[in-house]
Structures are given as structure tokens and as C-alpha cells.
Scaffold this motif. Structure first.
Motif, mmCIF file in Angstrom:
data_model
loop_
_atom_site.group_PDB
_atom_site.id
_atom_site.type_symbol
_atom_site.label_atom_id
_atom_site.label_comp_id
_atom_site.label_asym_id
_atom_site.label_seq_id
_atom_site.Cartn_x
_atom_site.Cartn_y
_atom_site.Cartn_z
ATOM 1 N N ASP A 1 0.837 -1.212 0.000
ATOM 2 C CA ASP A 1 0.000 0.000 0.000
ATOM 3 C C ASP A 1 0.869 1.258 0.000
ATOM 4 O OD1 ASP A 1 -2.284 -1.471 -0.022
ATOM 5 O OD2 ASP A 1 -2.653 -1.334 2.129
ATOM 6 N N GLU A 2 1.934 1.246 0.805
ATOM 7 C CA GLU A 2 2.836 2.400 0.866
ATOM 8 C C GLU A 2 3.525 2.626 -0.476
ATOM 9 O OE1 GLU A 2 4.287 2.694 5.531
ATOM 10 O OE2 GLU A 2 5.185 1.179 4.250
ATOM 11 N N LYS A 3 4.009 1.544 -1.086
ATOM 12 C CA LYS A 3 4.680 1.669 -2.388
ATOM 13 C C LYS A 3 3.721 2.202 -3.445
ATOM 14 C CE LYS A 3 7.859 -2.205 -1.676
ATOM 15 N NZ LYS A 3 8.243 -3.551 -2.151
ATOM 16 N N GLU A 4 2.460 1.786 -3.357
ATOM 17 C CA GLU A 4 1.455 2.210 -4.336
ATOM 18 C C GLU A 4 1.114 3.681 -4.152
ATOM 19 O OE1 GLU A 4 -0.202 1.352 -7.652
ATOM 20 O OE2 GLU A 4 0.434 -0.406 -6.529
ATOM 21 N N LEU A 5 0.931 4.064 -2.894
ATOM 22 C CA LEU A 5 0.501 5.432 -2.573
ATOM 23 C C LEU A 5 1.638 6.440 -2.749
ATOM 24 C CD1 LEU A 5 -2.120 6.720 -1.599
ATOM 25 C CD2 LEU A 5 -1.337 6.406 0.757
ATOM 26 N N ARG B 1 11.317 4.733 -7.878
ATOM 27 C CA ARG B 1 11.493 5.880 -8.788
ATOM 28 C C ARG B 1 12.828 6.592 -8.596
ATOM 29 N NH1 ARG B 1 7.374 4.993 -12.418
ATOM 30 N NH2 ARG B 1 5.638 4.152 -11.225
ATOM 31 N N HIS B 2 13.362 6.530 -7.379
ATOM 32 C CA HIS B 2 14.582 7.309 -7.116
ATOM 33 C C HIS B 2 15.342 6.662 -5.965
ATOM 34 C CE1 HIS B 2 17.094 10.933 -7.109
ATOM 35 N NE2 HIS B 2 17.028 10.904 -5.783
ATOM 36 N N THR B 3 16.665 6.587 -6.091
ATOM 37 C CA THR B 3 17.509 6.117 -4.995
ATOM 38 C C THR B 3 18.659 7.104 -4.817
ATOM 39 O OG1 THR B 3 18.638 4.686 -6.591
ATOM 40 C CG2 THR B 3 17.034 3.634 -5.157
ATOM 41 N N PHE C 1 9.398 5.337 -3.654
ATOM 42 C CA PHE C 1 8.465 4.525 -4.444
ATOM 43 C C PHE C 1 7.199 5.318 -4.723
ATOM 44 C CE2 PHE C 1 11.148 1.470 -2.397
ATOM 45 C CZ PHE C 1 11.179 0.347 -3.212
ATOM 46 N N THR C 2 6.670 5.227 -5.934
ATOM 47 C CA THR C 2 5.318 5.709 -6.235
ATOM 48 C C THR C 2 4.718 4.744 -7.253
ATOM 49 O OG1 THR C 2 5.938 7.113 -8.121
ATOM 50 C CG2 THR C 2 5.980 8.161 -5.949
ATOM 51 N N CYS D 1 8.737 7.465 0.947
ATOM 52 C CA CYS D 1 10.186 7.675 0.941
ATOM 53 C C CYS D 1 10.769 6.894 2.109
ATOM 54 C CB CYS D 1 10.519 9.159 1.075
ATOM 55 S SG CYS D 1 12.292 9.486 1.206
ATOM 56 N N MET D 2 11.559 5.866 1.792
ATOM 57 C CA MET D 2 12.193 5.071 2.845
ATOM 58 C C MET D 2 13.594 5.615 3.107
ATOM 59 S SD MET D 2 13.457 1.163 2.954
ATOM 60 C CE MET D 2 15.019 1.728 2.305
ATOM 61 N N VAL D 3 13.913 5.824 4.381
ATOM 62 C CA VAL D 3 15.219 6.350 4.784
ATOM 63 C C VAL D 3 15.874 5.320 5.705
ATOM 64 C CG1 VAL D 3 16.434 8.270 5.887
ATOM 65 C CG2 VAL D 3 14.288 8.698 4.660
ATOM 66 N N ASP D 4 16.911 4.657 5.183
ATOM 67 C CA ASP D 4 17.620 3.622 5.942
ATOM 68 C C ASP D 4 18.870 4.261 6.551
ATOM 69 O OD1 ASP D 4 18.896 1.423 6.948
ATOM 70 O OD2 ASP D 4 18.782 0.210 5.128
#
Length: 423
Positions: free
Chosen positions: A210-214, A237-239, A231-232, A217-220
Motif C-alpha cells: 500500500d505504501e509503495k502504491e501510494l 522511482r529514485h535512490t 516509491f510511487t 520515501c524510505m530512509v535507511d
């Protein structure tokens, strides 16, 4: 020791050989995880090895001998717990040398229906971009396919059309940096099944569909680098990689409090807070001094005032990267923090103040066993590497069968030779 498991830990999964191994070589620690894939696709953790990492700086190998030693200790620990001998691993790659770009390719569909060879051709067309000679492509991650101007197609196989277009996300890394990681692993007597971008691996274990779809931004936040993945629409989409992370926080504490780095690390883990207003001025901590000087008392709030500016700087850099990517207004699910440095009290609250969007601390999911140990953002990358390896095996299912077939004649030949020699 369970002899049935000895010599079975390989990515090439044959019937009854369903073990996978992840090796997360971080700046502050090396983690080795052994997982057993069940018939239903679930991963049971059967071995964990962890050792302090020496020899890496900001995700890049700077001392091969020290790195090899750390890997060996972590692998030996995991082997001992799992009761097996490890032969090959899926390893994580990080560092400032990582670059990424979006690309696309177009091909004509040969037989009026999209076949496997059409997909291979369109991906080859998408990867045909100019990259520096010192960089190599680590990942080609499909975002979506377009068939005759019909956009948003995830699975084009079998669909009718004349023209096929693929939009992909390309991740590249420095050839030398990746080779040095692989060299360290091989010096330990292990083969490298796959070198995986660490934030891509972490996304497997901490993000929901759901998060990837919506849009998320993941921050590790690790020890040497802070890795970002955006992700969108269900696709990456961007790293990006920011070379500021937990080690800088430890250095700040060591410098400001005039205490040795190992003590600064301990103080950071036990007492530090990323938001000064959450720390009490009444709480005091003992700060060891350098040399033979006596330890000093310090309020927890004073410690937080040292830590907060560094976290503020880090989140501001992440926000600048998010703006630069052009996806700031498209991450409706907000920010997901993971990694050991994200565990600190006040980190989520400070991030919400800076980003002005929802922020959550993510624990890794998707595996069973040893939950009391693994229920920590420290293991997000390791568990994600296992999930990546499992998915890789499922894609290679046909190849595994072929490998089995190739091996059988050798067995028959050996049996014939044995009969001829004994009768």
C-alpha cells in the motif's frame, strides 16, 4: 550437528535444498542471516551471526584484511547456530559511489504478442545508456511497461500489441567498490550470488504494498551512510545515498563530551535523544574522560543538545534530496525510517517537524523465528536481502531444474564406473 544440512547452504536450490544466506556488510557491523524457505514461501531464520565491522568507511571497504576478519566471524557464528556450512551469500552494497537514473527502451513486438524474448530486448534497449567507465550497472528495475500507448502495465507477457516500451530505474555503482566487497567475501571462501543495493533490500522487509502504491520515501539510517529509496505507483522511482549517519553522531558526542569513541557509542545507544525537548535536565549520566581523569556528570538534555543538530542536518539533507528528485508531493504515505540510527528516541518526532508529513519507524517483517532478536530496524537490510534472494530463486526455478538435469549424467557415469570396477 545436523549432517543433512551440511554443505547445503547454496542459492541454487534443488529439492530439499532450500537454504538462503544474507550478508549485510555495514560500516558499524557485519550481519550474516541463514534462512530456510518453506514450501509455502515463508522464511524461517535458523542462524544469525553478527560482528563489529572494522575496515569500512561510509559503506566502502578501506581495509580488506579487517573486513575479511569481520565477515569470517559473523559467518562462523551463523554456521554454528544453523548447523551448516555456508558456500554462497547474497551481499548488500552501499556507499556514496551509488548513482541512479530513470531510463526507457522501445522495441517492436515480433509476433503480435509480448513474449519473454520481447521483454529481454526492451530491457536491453532501456539499459543502453552512457555510464562512466568506472561504474557498472547493479540493477535494472522495471517501473512499468507501455504497449501501443497503453500505460501502466505491470505484467505485459501474453498481451497483444505492436510496440513495447519499458520504463526502468537503473542503479549503478563504482566497479572498484563492488569488486572490493566481492573480493572480501571470496577471501572468506564464499561465492557471491548477488550484490544488492542495500536500500532496495531494506524496502523488501519494511515497506507495505500500500505504501509503495501510494508513494513513500524510505530512509535507511545506518552507521556510515543514510540510504534513500522513493516509491510511487508500486515501483521504485529514485535512490540516493547521503554520507552522513550514526558514526557522525558518535563522533560529535566524543568531541563535545571529550570522551573516547567506544564510550561515546555506548552513551549514544543508551542515553541519547534526537529531540532536546524530550530529554529531562534532571536525568544525569556518567561520562568517562580521556586518560586517567575522573568521569564527569552530564545532564541527558545537554547530551540531546549535542545530538539534535546532527539529526536535524541529516533530515534536512534527506528533504533536499526528496525535493531534488521531484517526488516530494507524490509521497502521500510519508516517510519510513529504518536502520540502527533511526532507533534513537525522538528521531520520529524530529523528522515529523522537519518533513511536515507522517513518519513511522519500521521494523523488518516477512520472516519467522528469533523474533525477539530480529525485531529491530538494525536487521532491516539483512532480512530484506533474504527476501530478495528468495524472490531470485523463484525466478530461477527453471534454471535450477536444468542444473539438476545436467548433474544427473555425472551421477550415472560414476555409478557405471563403480559397477565396472566392482564386477
Amino acid at each position: 550437528m545436523n549432517n543433512k544440512k551440511v554443505d547445503t547452504v547454496n542459492m541454487a536450490m534443488k529439492p530439499g535444498n532450500n537454504m538462503i544466506v544474507a550478508l549485510d556488510i555495514g560500516t558499524s557491523k557485519v550481519v550474516c542471516l541463514v534462512g530456510e524457505v518453506g514450501l509455502d514461501g515463508t522464511i524461517d531464520i535458523v542462524g544469525i551471526g553478527s560482528h563489529e565491522s572494522r575496515g569500512l568507511k561510509r559503506g566502502v571497504v578501506v581495509n580488506i584484511e579487517s573486513t575479511v576478519h569481520s565477515i569470517q566471524r559473523a559467518v562462523e557464528e551463523a554456521e554454528l547456530m544453523a548447523g551448516c556450512k555456508i558456500h554462497s551469500v547474497t551481499v548488500g552494497v552501499a556507499g556514496s559511489h551509488i548513482n541512479s537514473m530513470n531510463s526507457h527502451g522501445i522495441v517492436a513486438v515480433r509476433d503480435g504478442e509480448v513474449m519473454e524474448h520481447d521483454l529481454e530486448r526492451v530491457i536491453d534497449a532501456a539499459r543502453a545508456v552512457a555510464i562512466p567507465a568506472d561504474q557498472k550497472i547493479l540493477h535494472i528495475l522495471p517501473q512499468e511497461y507501455v504497449i501501443d500507448n497503453q500505460e501502466g502495465i505491470r505484467e505485459p507477457l501474453g498481451m497483444s500489441g505492436v510496440r513495447l516500451e519499458a520504463k526502468v530505474h537503473l542503479v549503478t555503482g563504482a566497479v572498484n567498490a563492488v569488486q572490493n566487497i566481492e573480493k572480501c567475501v571470496k577471501r572468506c571462501g564464499l561465492a557471491v550470488d548477488n550484490a544488492v543495493l542495500e536500500q532496495l533490500a531494506s524496502s523488501y522487509s519494511v515497506l507495505t504494498e500500500d505504501e509503495k502504491e501510494l508513494g513513500v520515501c524510505m530512509v535507511d539510517m545506518g552507521g556510515g551512510t543514510t540510504d534513500i529509496a522513493i516509491f510511487t505507483g508500486g515501483a521504485i522511482r529514485h535512490t540516493a545515498v547521503i554520507p552522513i549517519a550514526g558514526d557522525q553522531v558518535t563522533n560529535d558526542i566524543a568531541m563535545a563530551l571529550r570522551t573516547p569513541t567506544p564510550h561515546a557509542e555506548e552513551i549514544k545507544i543508551k542515553y541519547a535523544c534526537a529531540l532536546a525537548q524530550l530529554a529531562s535536565a534532571e536525568d544525569t549520566i556518567k561520562v568517562p574522560s580521556v586518560g586517567d581523569r575522573p568521569a564527569r556528570d552530564l545532564s541527558r538534555q545537554a547530551l540531546a543538545e549535542v545530538v539534535e543538530p546532527r539529526y536535524d542536518e541529516l533530515f534536512t539533507l534527506v528533504q533536499a534530496e526528496l525535493r531534488r528528485s521531484g517526488f516530494e508531493d507524490l509521497v502521500a504515505a510519508g516517510i519510513v525510517l529504518t536502520g540502527g540510527t533511526a532507533k534513537m528516541e525522538g528521531a520520529v518526532e524530529l523528522a515529523e517537524e522537519i518533513f511536515h508529513m507522517p513518519v513511522r519507524l519500521a521494523l523488518p517483517k516477512g520472516v519467522r523465528g528469533m523474533g525477539d532478536i530480529l525485531n529491530s530496524p538494525i536487521y532491516a537490510t539483512g532480512i530484506g536481502l533474504l527476501q530478495y534472494a528468495k524472490q531470485d530463486i523463484q525466478h530461477l526455478g527453471e534454471a535450477v531444474v536444468v542444473e539438476d538435469v545436467i548433474e544427473r549424467p555425472n551421477v550415472l557415469n560414476r555409478m557405471k564406473a563403480w559397477f565396472q570396477g566392482n564386477f
